[in-house]
Design a protein around this motif. Structure first.
Motif, PDB file in Angstrom:
ATOM      1  N   GLY A  14     -34.811 -31.755   5.007  1.00  0.00           N
ATOM      2  CA  GLY A  14     -35.783 -30.515   5.436  1.00  0.00           C
ATOM      3  C   GLY A  14     -35.416 -29.888   6.756  1.00  0.00           C
ATOM      4  N   SER A  15     -34.069 -30.268   7.363  1.00  0.00           N
ATOM      5  CA  SER A  15     -33.742 -29.859   8.544  1.00  0.00           C
ATOM      6  C   SER A  15     -32.293 -29.407   8.381  1.00  0.00           C
ATOM      7  N   THR A  16     -31.936 -28.552   9.298  1.00  0.00           N
ATOM      8  CA  THR A  16     -30.240 -28.186   9.558  1.00  0.00           C
ATOM      9  C   THR A  16     -29.741 -29.137  10.242  1.00  0.00           C
ATOM     10  N   LEU A  17     -28.507 -29.326   9.660  1.00  0.00           N
ATOM     11  CA  LEU A  17     -27.584 -30.210  10.459  1.00  0.00           C
ATOM     12  C   LEU A  17     -26.617 -29.320  11.169  1.00  0.00           C
ATOM     13  N   ILE A  18     -26.276 -29.325  12.462  1.00  0.00           N
ATOM     14  CA  ILE A  18     -25.151 -28.820  12.997  1.00  0.00           C
ATOM     15  C   ILE A  18     -24.364 -29.723  13.571  1.00  0.00           C
ATOM     16  N   THR A  19     -23.052 -29.640  13.099  1.00  0.00           N
ATOM     17  CA  THR A  19     -21.898 -30.811  13.671  1.00  0.00           C
ATOM     18  C   THR A  19     -21.175 -30.101  14.626  1.00  0.00           C
ATOM     19  N   VAL A  20     -21.153 -30.805  16.014  1.00  0.00           N
ATOM     20  CA  VAL A  20     -20.382 -30.420  16.725  1.00  0.00           C
ATOM     21  C   VAL A  20     -19.228 -31.407  16.900  1.00  0.00           C
ATOM     22  N   SER A  21     -18.031 -30.979  16.926  1.00  0.00           N
ATOM     23  CA  SER A  21     -16.938 -31.581  16.890  1.00  0.00           C
ATOM     24  C   SER A  21     -16.191 -31.238  18.325  1.00  0.00           C
ATOM     25  N   ILE A  22     -16.034 -32.276  19.116  1.00  0.00           N
ATOM     26  CA  ILE A  22     -14.958 -32.090  20.336  1.00  0.00           C
ATOM     27  C   ILE A  22     -13.488 -32.760  19.953  1.00  0.00           C
ATOM     28  N   LYS A  23     -12.844 -31.771  20.244  1.00  0.00           N
ATOM     29  CA  LYS A  23     -11.371 -32.226  20.001  1.00  0.00           C
ATOM     30  C   LYS A  23     -10.609 -32.298  21.144  1.00  0.00           C
ATOM     31  N   VAL A  24     -10.103 -33.558  21.344  1.00  0.00           N
ATOM     32  CA  VAL A  24      -9.445 -34.093  22.668  1.00  0.00           C
ATOM     33  C   VAL A  24      -7.941 -34.530  22.316  1.00  0.00           C
ATOM     34  N   ASP A  25      -7.158 -33.934  23.252  1.00  0.00           N
ATOM     35  CA  ASP A  25      -5.728 -34.820  23.470  1.00  0.00           C
ATOM     36  C   ASP A  25      -5.900 -35.578  24.292  1.00  0.00           C
ATOM     37  N   PRO A  26      -5.733 -37.021  23.762  1.00  0.00           N
ATOM     38  CA  PRO A  26      -6.047 -38.160  24.954  1.00  0.00           C
ATOM     39  C   PRO A  26      -4.889 -38.241  25.708  1.00  0.00           C
ATOM     40  N   GLU A  27      -3.470 -37.774  25.310  1.00  0.00           N
ATOM     41  CA  GLU A  27      -2.683 -37.893  26.244  1.00  0.00           C
ATOM     42  C   GLU A  27      -2.769 -36.809  27.229  1.00  0.00           C
ATOM     43  N   LYS A  28      -3.183 -35.791  27.071  1.00  0.00           N
ATOM     44  CA  LYS A  28      -3.092 -34.562  28.027  1.00  0.00           C
ATOM     45  C   LYS A  28      -4.376 -35.249  28.970  1.00  0.00           C
ATOM     46  N   ILE A  29      -5.445 -35.576  28.583  1.00  0.00           N
ATOM     47  CA  ILE A  29      -6.453 -36.225  29.553  1.00  0.00           C
ATOM     48  C   ILE A  29      -5.883 -37.323  30.232  1.00  0.00           C
ATOM     49  N   LYS A  30      -5.055 -38.280  29.575  1.00  0.00           N
ATOM     50  CA  LYS A  30      -4.619 -39.306  30.356  1.00  0.00           C
ATOM     51  C   LYS A  30      -3.797 -39.045  31.605  1.00  0.00           C
ATOM     52  N   ASN A  31      -2.951 -37.780  31.126  1.00  0.00           N
ATOM     53  CA  ASN A  31      -1.997 -37.222  32.362  1.00  0.00           C
ATOM     54  C   ASN A  31      -2.468 -36.318  33.377  1.00  0.00           C
ATOM     55  N   ASN A  32      -3.634 -35.728  33.030  1.00  0.00           N
ATOM     56  CA  ASN A  32      -4.321 -34.777  33.854  1.00  0.00           C
ATOM     57  C   ASN A  32      -5.175 -35.507  34.895  1.00  0.00           C
ATOM     58  N   TYR A  33      -5.782 -36.906  34.478  1.00  0.00           N
ATOM     59  CA  TYR A  33      -6.736 -37.746  35.500  1.00  0.00           C
ATOM     60  C   TYR A  33      -6.088 -38.923  35.317  1.00  0.00           C
ATOM     61  N   GLN A  34      -5.249 -39.108  36.284  1.00  0.00           N
ATOM     62  CA  GLN A  34      -4.333 -40.327  36.358  1.00  0.00           C
ATOM     63  C   GLN A  34      -5.113 -41.614  36.628  1.00  0.00           C
ATOM     64  N   HIS A  35      -6.284 -41.414  37.543  1.00  0.00           N
ATOM     65  CA  HIS A  35      -6.673 -42.870  37.810  1.00  0.00           C
ATOM     66  C   HIS A  35      -8.352 -42.571  37.284  1.00  0.00           C
ATOM     67  N   PRO A  36      -8.523 -42.704  36.123  1.00  0.00           N
ATOM     68  CA  PRO A  36     -10.123 -42.585  35.620  1.00  0.00           C
ATOM     69  C   PRO A  36     -10.832 -43.986  35.803  1.00  0.00           C
ATOM     70  N   SER A  37     -12.142 -43.782  35.995  1.00  0.00           N
ATOM     71  CA  SER A  37     -13.123 -44.711  35.957  1.00  0.00           C
ATOM     72  C   SER A  37     -12.890 -45.615  34.545  1.00  0.00           C
ATOM     73  N   THR A  38     -13.024 -46.993  34.690  1.00  0.00           N
ATOM     74  CA  THR A  38     -13.145 -47.602  33.503  1.00  0.00           C
ATOM     75  C   THR A  38     -14.399 -48.360  33.241  1.00  0.00           C
ATOM     76  N   ASP A  39     -15.536 -47.731  34.071  1.00  0.00           N
ATOM     77  CA  ASP A  39     -16.881 -48.187  34.230  1.00  0.00           C
ATOM     78  C   ASP A  39     -17.717 -47.168  33.383  1.00  0.00           C
ATOM     79  N   LYS A  40     -18.296 -47.372  32.125  1.00  0.00           N
ATOM     80  CA  LYS A  40     -18.894 -46.365  31.474  1.00  0.00           C
ATOM     81  C   LYS A  40     -20.250 -45.789  31.992  1.00  0.00           C
ATOM     82  N   ARG A  41     -20.736 -46.760  33.169  1.00  0.00           N
ATOM     83  CA  ARG A  41     -21.784 -46.145  33.943  1.00  0.00           C
ATOM     84  C   ARG A  41     -21.284 -45.003  34.941  1.00  0.00           C
ATOM     85  N   TYR A  42     -19.906 -44.837  35.234  1.00  0.00           N
ATOM     86  CA  TYR A  42     -19.507 -44.022  36.288  1.00  0.00           C
ATOM     87  C   TYR A  42     -18.318 -43.247  35.613  1.00  0.00           C
TER      88      TYR A  42
END
Length: 162
Positions: A14-42
């Motif tokens: 009875g409801s509409t489903l809206i699908t939001v897809s986020i496409k990410v290039d993980p290598e680009k993110i990895k290269n652009n953000y050299q020292h990311p947090s590994t703590d899911k809280r931060y």
């Protein structure tokens, strides 16, 4: 930032489903953000333009929308499902959503609910909100599933519901 996810089977009857897809290039993110947090809280914040966001509605009024901010026509009870897709397919890395948090604006959605590899929100009222979409970049195992965490990230799209 406390990650609060409730696991529950959310029906869209009875409801509409809206699908939001986020496409990410993980290598680009990895290269652009050299020292990311590994703590899911931060997690490490990324620019919304470093990913591609596409929303597609279901039913006869289905419309496709792309961009870092979404402006959707929706009704109370409709469901918005968020998931991450990795490009290119042959990347040694993958991305996976692990949480959604309210950031600012109107609180227009229910609490996030995990459903498989996506997180769903049910619309409670119209308005404008900014959310934090929390995701991890991982190496892949032999089946293409997330294995070793490389970094935790967030992006902050705004969503307007009319």
């Amino acid at each position: 930032m406390e990650n609060k996810i409730i696991t529950m089977d959310l029906t869209t009857k009875g409801s509409t489903l809206i699908t939001v897809s986020i496409k990410v290039d993980p290598e680009k993110i990895k290269n652009n953000y050299q020292h990311p947090s590994t703590d899911k809280r931060y997690p490490t914040g990324i620019d919304r333009h470093d990913v591609s966001i596409t929303a597609i509605g279901s039913g006869k009024d289905a419309k496709k929308q792309e961009g870092p901010d979404l402006d959707l026509n929706s009704d109370w009870g409709d469901v918005i499902s968020f998931s991450f897709a990795t490009t290119p397919d042959n990347s040694p890395y993958t991305a996976s959503i692990y949480g959604i948090q309210y950031y600012s604006g109107d609180q227009i959605f229910s609490e996030p609910e995990t459903k498989g590899n996506s997180i769903e929100l049910q619309l409670q009222r119209r308005g404008m909100t900014t959310l934090l979409l929390l995701f991890g970049i991982y190496t892949k195992d032999g089946n293409g599933q997330p294995k070793d965490l490389i970094g935790c990230f967030y992006l902050d799209p705004s969503i307007t519901i009319r």
